[in-house]
Design a protein around this motif. Structure first.
Motif, PDB file in Angstrom:
ATOM      1  N   ARG A 166      -8.963   2.459  11.189  1.00 13.25           N
ATOM      2  CA  ARG A 166      -9.508   2.988   9.940  1.00 13.25           C
ATOM      3  C   ARG A 166     -10.232   4.311  10.115  1.00 13.25           C
ATOM      4  O   ARG A 166     -10.159   5.192   9.262  1.00 13.25           O
ATOM      5  N   TYR A 167     -10.972   4.438  11.214  1.00 11.74           N
ATOM      6  CA  TYR A 167     -11.807   5.632  11.365  1.00 11.74           C
ATOM      7  C   TYR A 167     -11.428   6.501  12.557  1.00 11.74           C
ATOM      8  O   TYR A 167     -12.064   7.520  12.802  1.00 11.74           O
ATOM      9  N   GLY A 187     -17.404  -2.774  -1.323  1.00 13.89           N
ATOM     10  CA  GLY A 187     -16.999  -1.782  -0.341  1.00 13.89           C
ATOM     11  C   GLY A 187     -15.932  -2.241   0.647  1.00 13.89           C
ATOM     12  O   GLY A 187     -15.663  -1.538   1.620  1.00 13.89           O
ATOM     13  N   ASP A 229     -21.421  -2.189   5.898  1.00 10.67           N
ATOM     14  CA  ASP A 229     -20.068  -2.713   5.677  1.00 10.67           C
ATOM     15  C   ASP A 229     -19.348  -2.942   6.991  1.00 10.67           C
ATOM     16  O   ASP A 229     -18.628  -3.925   7.164  1.00 10.67           O
ATOM     17  N   VAL A 288     -20.206   6.226  10.887  1.00  6.71           N
ATOM     18  CA  VAL A 288     -19.419   7.437  10.665  1.00  6.71           C
ATOM     19  C   VAL A 288     -20.133   8.506   9.856  1.00  6.71           C
ATOM     20  O   VAL A 288     -19.652   9.625   9.776  1.00  6.71           O
ATOM     21  N   GLY A 302     -12.957   0.107   0.374  1.00  6.79           N
ATOM     22  CA  GLY A 302     -13.368   1.381   0.960  1.00  6.79           C
ATOM     23  C   GLY A 302     -13.225   1.361   2.468  1.00  6.79           C
ATOM     24  O   GLY A 302     -12.727   2.306   3.074  1.00  6.79           O
ATOM     25  N   LEU A 303     -13.642   0.265   3.100  1.00  3.74           N
ATOM     26  CA  LEU A 303     -13.546   0.156   4.559  1.00  3.74           C
ATOM     27  C   LEU A 303     -12.089   0.225   5.000  1.00  3.74           C
ATOM     28  O   LEU A 303     -11.752   0.886   5.982  1.00  3.74           O
ATOM     29  N   VAL A 329     -22.305   2.420   4.759  1.00  6.68           N
ATOM     30  CA  VAL A 329     -21.060   2.225   5.495  1.00  6.68           C
ATOM     31  C   VAL A 329     -21.306   1.411   6.755  1.00  6.68           C
ATOM     32  O   VAL A 329     -20.512   0.534   7.111  1.00  6.68           O
ATOM     33  N   TRP A 362     -17.004   2.841  -6.203  1.00  6.51           N
ATOM     34  CA  TRP A 362     -17.373   2.242  -4.925  1.00  6.51           C
ATOM     35  C   TRP A 362     -18.842   1.836  -4.962  1.00  6.51           C
ATOM     36  O   TRP A 362     -19.707   2.683  -5.238  1.00  6.51           O
ATOM     37  N   LYS A 363     -19.111   0.555  -4.719  1.00  7.24           N
ATOM     38  CA  LYS A 363     -20.491   0.059  -4.709  1.00  7.24           C
ATOM     39  C   LYS A 363     -21.230   0.498  -5.964  1.00  7.24           C
ATOM     40  O   LYS A 363     -22.316   1.078  -5.891  1.00  7.24           O
ATOM     41  N   GLY A 400     -10.853   3.610   5.289  1.00  5.12           N
ATOM     42  CA  GLY A 400     -11.567   4.492   6.202  1.00  5.12           C
ATOM     43  C   GLY A 400     -12.578   5.377   5.495  1.00  5.12           C
ATOM     44  O   GLY A 400     -12.822   6.507   5.884  1.00  5.12           O
ATOM     45  N   LEU A 401     -13.189   4.833   4.445  1.00  7.89           N
ATOM     46  CA  LEU A 401     -14.130   5.607   3.634  1.00  7.89           C
ATOM     47  C   LEU A 401     -15.463   5.733   4.367  1.00  7.89           C
ATOM     48  O   LEU A 401     -15.952   4.775   4.951  1.00  7.89           O
ATOM     49  N   SER A 402     -16.059   6.936   4.321  1.00  8.99           N
ATOM     50  CA  SER A 402     -17.377   7.069   4.946  1.00  8.99           C
ATOM     51  C   SER A 402     -18.465   7.189   3.895  1.00  8.99           C
ATOM     52  O   SER A 402     -19.645   7.151   4.214  1.00  8.99           O
ATOM     53  N   GLY A 403     -18.083   7.355   2.656  1.00  8.99           N
ATOM     54  CA  GLY A 403     -19.060   7.491   1.575  1.00  8.99           C
ATOM     55  C   GLY A 403     -18.306   7.992   0.362  1.00  8.99           C
ATOM     56  O   GLY A 403     -17.090   8.126   0.402  1.00  8.99           O
TER      57      GLY A 403
END
Lengths: 179, 150, 418
Positions: free
Chosen positions: B87-88, A131, B62, B45, A134-135, B59, A104-105, A138-141
């Protein structure tokens, strides 16, 4: 109302708050935990370029093979990823897990060099340079890890590095049970 | 007067800086202003209590980009919010929706206000007028005189 | 100069604290006076307000009575406080505290501190304490050094595990496959290399096998000499990993408690016989504790070693067997165990079956172990298996240096077998 009882009111409020704080501290509750809405739903779209040269891009079909799959987002610049990496190596070699890795990135040459040095546990490896994937997930990191069952349903979402306890208590039973 | 003007100008300079970079902004000013409105109500987030417009996190960047892409594609604001919630989760909304899990959050404040106000009112009604003070006894008067004698 | 300044500072501080303590009673009357002054002003204020009509007559009278009652209350409080001030407690507490606290501090210092420790100014410290920052050991440099050493001696276990360590440092603490290979090669040359075992254990912990890691580290701990420089770090790592994996905390070292300075001094004043007695009683104490807590593998190993050193070979062999039941033993420990067995053998007699069992394990772990070769040869000879006895003894003969005193005996035996 008895006046004396009124004096007890602030004290009772304080006790209530202290109780709540103590519970929060002791029950292992993480107020920063943001949960995941993906669990129980079909896995989001997975369309990324391959990380390694001369390999076809990754597609959704990888997640609907009937076999449980682990999807791990990582990056060579991420220290927690370094800590969890040996666990994935062990899952791949000793337990035969199918692991999809997504850098990722992370510039592909850097990610490849990282895997070359530490060993490459990923059966399929993709690069999510901007990314976007990833979005969708629902990726936060990084690192984050998803357990996807054979029908492509997300069963578990780990935010942050996985630990030995996660492997023993969640991932290994999942690999055994979800066949 | 000039000092006041300078002070005001300094205050204006102290507005929180936006993390939105010029390169991210949309050409269309009306779309960009909608994107700002949405960005202010979306939570980054990874940073607890910052909107994505205020945050420099990867994030958040993005997410800002995704908001603008959805708007350019013709989504209305509700659809953009729905896109992020899918998504979140509700966590991503800085203003949580009113539902079973959040009623205490929404009603707690007003409830405490009503209860406290009611109690204060009751206490005020019950208060008796202060009785006139009892004059000092002779002995007390003697002692006082002795004390106050310079 | 510094001592003088410190003393001055202390005196000033104590003085600043003591003066108000001693002056309280004087202060109380002063305080009443100033309070009275304020009340007088208040009364005058009320009178003025009444006179110019800003306060109605009835309210002024009420306010006046209120203030007067306060004056009486303040006077009562001052009266009540004065006799208490002169009580014995208040008179003796400050000097008692002033005396007690420094005495207590001195006692604690003499007990915990090291008054005789010489000063260590930076300039006179040995150079090793503050290495030149330009000569810092970067992973790259360590790596280059280890590779250079290996180019000369490809099988040097020290260089191999140094290479592994440098690789781990280069990978920010992750034990990489390349490093694992280096450590395994080092172990092939020297099976109990502590550095290789430490890092292989670390790898086990990192890859989710904390149990194996802790077992390996505890074995390493048990066979490390008590003054080994890596022991504190090793123990910290054992505690960290077992905690992180949710394993029961490693049992507190049932080993011999580290003797305090006093005990060491007391020990030195004993004559050799008494000293031996004192050591025996310590070892017997350890034996008793282990009987209550038989799961402590490191403790059993320590006990076995202690008995062996004291010459109690039968007891030592038993303790080794207990440790063996709890986890695998390395070659060095197996050798010690076998030695405890063979020392009980009468001269010329063949080793008994339990000794043979240990010796065979030792021979399997280290085919060219002199102890195993000699005594297993004797066992084979006694059992009538002359070819096996000859094979072992001849191997041993080749291993022995030309001037080894045992050579003659061995050659004699070989002749007898032939």
């Amino acid at each position: 109302m008895n006046r004396r009882l009124l004096f007890l009111l602030p004290l009772a409020t304080l006790a209530l708050m202290a109780g709540f704080f103590a519970w929060s501290l002791l029950a292992g509750r993480d107020p920063a935990s943001i949960g995941s809405v993906l669990v129980g739903r079909p896995a989001p779209r997975l369309e990324v370029k391959a990380l390694r040269d001369d390999e076809p891009p990754l597609t959704d079909a990888l997640l609907r093979t009937g076999k449980p799959t682990i999807v791990n987002f990582f990056a060579s610049w991420c220290t927690p990823c370094l800590a969890e990496h040996p666990l994935f190596t062990r899952l791949a070699t000793r337990d035969g897990a199918v692991i999809v890795g997504v850098a990722w990135k992370n510039k592909p040459p850097e990610a490849r060099a990282w895997l070359k040095r530490l060993g490459d546990p990923y059966k399929f490896a993709g690069a999510d340079l901007d990314g976007r994937t990833g979005l969708d997930w629902g990726l936060s990191g990084v690192p984050e890890t998803y357990l996807v069952d054979g029908q492509g349903i997300v069963r578990r979402h780990f935010r942050g590095p996985i630990t030995e306890r996660d492997v023993n208590e969640t991932i290994l039973p999942f690999l055994k049970g979800a066949k | 007067m000039r000092t006041v003007a300078v002070l005001l100008a300094t205050l204006l300079l102290a507005w929180p800086a936006l993390a939105v970079e010029p390169s991210e902004m949309l050409q269309d000013p009306s779309l960009e202003s909608r994107a700002r409105d949405i960005g202010r109500s979306l939570r980054c987030v990874v940073c607890q209590n910052q909107s994505i417009d205020d945050s420099n996190a990867e994030v958040a960047r993005d997410m800002r980009r995704a908001v603008r892409e959805r708007l350019t594609a013709g989504d209305d604001d509700q659809k953009v919010f729905a896109y992020m919630v899918a998504r979140y989760g509700d966590y991503v909304l800085l203003k949580p929706p009113f539902k079973a899990g959040t009623w205490a959050l929404w009603l707690g404040g007003p409830l405490v206000l009503i209860v406290a106000g009611g109690l204060l009112l009751m206490a005020a009604r019950r208060r008796k007028p202060i009785p006139p003070p009892v004059p000092l006894s002779d002995e007390e008067q003697r002692r006082l005189d002795a004390l106050l004698k310079p | 100069m510094l001592e003088f300044l410190l003393a001055l500072l202390t005196t000033v501080t104590v003085g600043a604290l003591l003066v108000p303590l001693l002056r309280t009673s004087a202060r109380r009357t002063e305080r009443l006076d100033s309070a009275l002054q304020i009340y007088r002003d208040q009364l005058a204020e009320i009178e003025r307000a009444r006179a110019d009509g800003t306060t109605p007559e009835t309210e002024a009278a009420a306010a006046r009575i209120e203030v007067e009652r306060r004056i009486l209350a303040a006077a009562n409080a001052a009266d009540a406080a004065t006799p208490k001030d002169s009580s014995a407690l208040h008179r003796f507490l400050p000097p008692a505290l002033a005396l007690l606290i420094p005495l207590l501090a001195l006692g604690v210092y003499l007990n915990v501190g090291r008054p005789g420790l010489p000063a260590a100014p930076f300039g006179t410290r040995p150079a090793a304490d503050h290495p030149n920052p330009n000569e810092q050991m970067t992973p790259e440099r360590l790596l280059a050094e280890a590779r250079a050493r290996l180019a000369q001696q490809p099988d040097d276990p020290d260089a191999l595990s140094a290479l592994g360590e440098a690789l781990v440092l280069e990978a920010d603490g992750s034990v990489t496959p390349e490093a694992i290979e280096a450590f395994n090669k080092a172990l092939a040359q020297r099976p109990d290399d502590p550095r290789a075992h430490y890092y292989l254990g670390l790898h086990e912990a990192q890859s989710g096998d904390s149990k194996a890691a802790v077992a390996r580290w505890q074995a390493l701990e048990a066979r490390s000499p008590p003054e080994a420089p890596w022991l504190p770090m090793l123990r910290a790592e054992i505690a960290r990993v077992s905690r992180a994996a949710g394993m029961p905390a490693p049992q507190a070292q049932t080993g011999m408690p580290t003797p305090t300075r006093d005990q060491v001094e007391a020990m030195q004043s004993l004559n050799p016989e008494q000293r031996q007695q004192a050591i025996r009683s310590m070892v017997e104490g350890l034996d008793l504790r282990l009987k209550e807590n038989p799961g402590d593998r490191a403790g059993w190993l320590r006990l076995a070693n202690a008995w062996r050193v004291l010459g109690e070979n039968a007891k030592a062999a038993d303790a080794y067997a207990k440790a063996d039941a709890l986890g695998p033993l390395d070659t060095k420990t197996l050798t010690d165990w076998a030695e405890a067995h063979v020392r009980q053998i009468a001269p010329g007699a063949p080793p008994p079956p339990e000794a043979v069992a240990v010796l065979e394990r030792l021979e399997k772990a280290e085919p060219r172990n002199a102890l195993a070769l000699f005594y297993l040869g004797a066992a084979s000879f006694a059992a009538g298996d002359k070819p096996a006895a000859l094979r072992r003894w001849k191997t041993l003969l080749q291993l022995l240096p030309a001037d080894a005193p045992i050579r003659g005996l061995l050659e004699e035996r070989i002749k007898a077998a032939e």
